[in-house]
Motif scaffolding. Sequence first.
Motif, mmCIF file in Angstrom:
data_model
loop_
_atom_site.group_PDB
_atom_site.id
_atom_site.type_symbol
_atom_site.label_atom_id
_atom_site.label_comp_id
_atom_site.label_asym_id
_atom_site.label_seq_id
_atom_site.Cartn_x
_atom_site.Cartn_y
_atom_site.Cartn_z
ATOM 1 N N ARG A 43 34.454 -25.923 -0.643
ATOM 2 C CA ARG A 43 35.765 -26.188 -0.051
ATOM 3 C C ARG A 43 36.684 -26.720 -1.136
ATOM 4 O O ARG A 43 36.229 -27.106 -2.223
ATOM 5 C CB ARG A 43 35.664 -27.211 1.078
ATOM 6 C CG ARG A 43 35.226 -28.597 0.606
ATOM 7 C CD ARG A 43 35.257 -29.632 1.714
ATOM 8 N NE ARG A 43 34.741 -30.916 1.235
ATOM 9 C CZ ARG A 43 34.718 -32.027 1.967
ATOM 10 N NH1 ARG A 43 35.167 -32.005 3.207
ATOM 11 N NH2 ARG A 43 34.228 -33.144 1.462
ATOM 12 N N LYS A 44 37.970 -26.755 -0.867
ATOM 13 C CA LYS A 44 38.920 -27.365 -1.786
ATOM 14 C C LYS A 44 38.912 -28.866 -1.539
ATOM 15 O O LYS A 44 39.722 -29.398 -0.788
ATOM 16 C CB LYS A 44 40.327 -26.797 -1.564
ATOM 17 C CG LYS A 44 40.552 -25.425 -2.170
ATOM 18 C CD LYS A 44 42.017 -25.032 -2.066
ATOM 19 C CE LYS A 44 42.298 -23.745 -2.806
ATOM 20 N NZ LYS A 44 43.733 -23.374 -2.740
ATOM 21 N N ALA A 74 44.966 -16.198 6.030
ATOM 22 C CA ALA A 74 45.213 -15.503 4.766
ATOM 23 C C ALA A 74 44.219 -15.879 3.672
ATOM 24 O O ALA A 74 44.580 -16.009 2.500
ATOM 25 C CB ALA A 74 46.649 -15.763 4.273
ATOM 26 N N THR A 75 42.975 -16.051 4.048
ATOM 27 C CA THR A 75 41.936 -16.321 3.055
ATOM 28 C C THR A 75 40.586 -15.906 3.630
ATOM 29 O O THR A 75 40.448 -15.705 4.839
ATOM 30 C CB THR A 75 41.910 -17.820 2.674
ATOM 31 O OG1 THR A 75 41.104 -18.003 1.514
ATOM 32 C CG2 THR A 75 41.358 -18.669 3.802
ATOM 33 N N LEU A 76 39.622 -15.751 2.765
ATOM 34 C CA LEU A 76 38.281 -15.374 3.179
ATOM 35 C C LEU A 76 37.470 -16.627 3.486
ATOM 36 O O LEU A 76 37.310 -17.497 2.639
ATOM 37 C CB LEU A 76 37.606 -14.562 2.069
ATOM 38 C CG LEU A 76 36.112 -14.267 2.225
ATOM 39 C CD1 LEU A 76 35.856 -13.393 3.446
ATOM 40 C CD2 LEU A 76 35.571 -13.585 0.965
ATOM 41 N N SER A 87 27.417 -15.737 -5.796
ATOM 42 C CA SER A 87 28.790 -16.156 -6.072
ATOM 43 C C SER A 87 29.734 -15.501 -5.069
ATOM 44 O O SER A 87 29.457 -14.419 -4.544
ATOM 45 C CB SER A 87 29.198 -15.778 -7.499
ATOM 46 O OG SER A 87 29.155 -14.369 -7.667
ATOM 47 N N SER A 88 30.854 -16.154 -4.810
ATOM 48 C CA SER A 88 31.808 -15.646 -3.839
ATOM 49 C C SER A 88 33.199 -16.145 -4.181
ATOM 50 O O SER A 88 33.371 -17.291 -4.606
ATOM 51 C CB SER A 88 31.418 -16.100 -2.432
ATOM 52 O OG SER A 88 32.443 -15.816 -1.506
ATOM 53 N N PRO A 89 34.231 -15.313 -3.968
ATOM 54 C CA PRO A 89 35.604 -15.760 -4.198
ATOM 55 C C PRO A 89 36.136 -16.613 -3.063
ATOM 56 O O PRO A 89 37.227 -17.178 -3.165
ATOM 57 C CB PRO A 89 36.384 -14.439 -4.294
ATOM 58 C CG PRO A 89 35.622 -13.508 -3.402
ATOM 59 C CD PRO A 89 34.175 -13.886 -3.593
ATOM 60 N N SER A 90 35.381 -16.725 -1.976
ATOM 61 C CA SER A 90 35.841 -17.494 -0.822
ATOM 62 C C SER A 90 36.026 -18.964 -1.193
ATOM 63 O O SER A 90 35.120 -19.585 -1.749
ATOM 64 C CB SER A 90 34.833 -17.373 0.318
ATOM 65 O OG SER A 90 35.152 -18.286 1.357
#
Length: 261
Positions: free
Chosen positions: A202-203, A59-61, A179-182
Motif C-alpha cells: 500500500r502507499k 482508476a488503479t489496479l 512482482s506487480s505494478p498494483s
Amino acid sequence: MSYSASAFSSHAAAVQSVVSTLPHALWRANQMGSYQGLVTASGHALLDRELPNGGWPHATLIELLLHQAGCGEMRLLQPALAQIAQQRRIVLLQPPHLPQIAAWNSAGLPGEKLLWIKAARSTDALWSAEQVLRNGSCGALLVWQSQIRSEALRRLHLAAQASDTMLWMIRPLNAAHESSPSPLRLSLQPARNGVEIQLLKRKGPQHEQAFYLPLPAIIPEITPVAAPVIFLNPSASPHHGSLDRHTSSTARAGNLAPALG
C-alpha cells in the motif's frame, strides 16, 4: 560554512515546497500515502483506516490474493459494489462460480446492473478487461485470473489509470511472491464469521500483522441462477446459465462495446 548551511536550508525549503504541491505523487514510506483520483469507502471502518484516503481507489489496479475462492471476497466488496451499482454497471469477468442473482439482489446489487463475461482463453479475458476499462460505462470490474503475466498486469493498470472504473484483480494467494505494478495488494484468509486480511502493499507504512475483519453473512453465491452473460467463446453454448437476450451470445471485438453501453 555559514554559506553552505544557508544554501542547504534554501535547498530543503525548495524541496519541501515542491513536495507540498505534489501530495499525490510523492510520499514518505513512514506516512500514509494518498491517491489523486476518487475513492469509494469500503464500508468497513477497520479496513478504511488502513487504506490510503480511507477507501478503495478508482482508476488503479487493486489485487486481492485469496487462500481459496469464496473465502469472503464478495462480502468484503459488497458495500462498495452496492454504492457503485446505484448508478453504474458492475462487470464480473471469469468468476469461478455462477453469479447467484437472488443473493446479489438481497445484498443491494440489482441483477440488471450486473454483466457476466465468460471467455474461453486468458488472452480473450484480458482483452475484454481492457475494453471494459476503455469503454468507461461501467463503474467496477472484477477479474478472476489464476495466472497472469506481469506485462498484462501493467497494461491493465495503465488502462485503469485512464478511466474512473474500479478494478479488482482476484488471484490465488501463491501470486503474492510475484512482482506487480498494483499499488494496493491484500491477501485474504478465511476466518470464523469474517476474513483475515494482510496488507501486502500500500502507499503507506508497512503493515506487518494481519488483522481480522468481521463480515456479515449473505446468501451463498454459487447457486445456478440466470444472469446477463456475454460468451467470448464462439463455440460455447449457454448451458452454464440463461442468456440475456439483449446481448449477443458471441461477443467479438466488434460488438463488446455496444453490449457495455
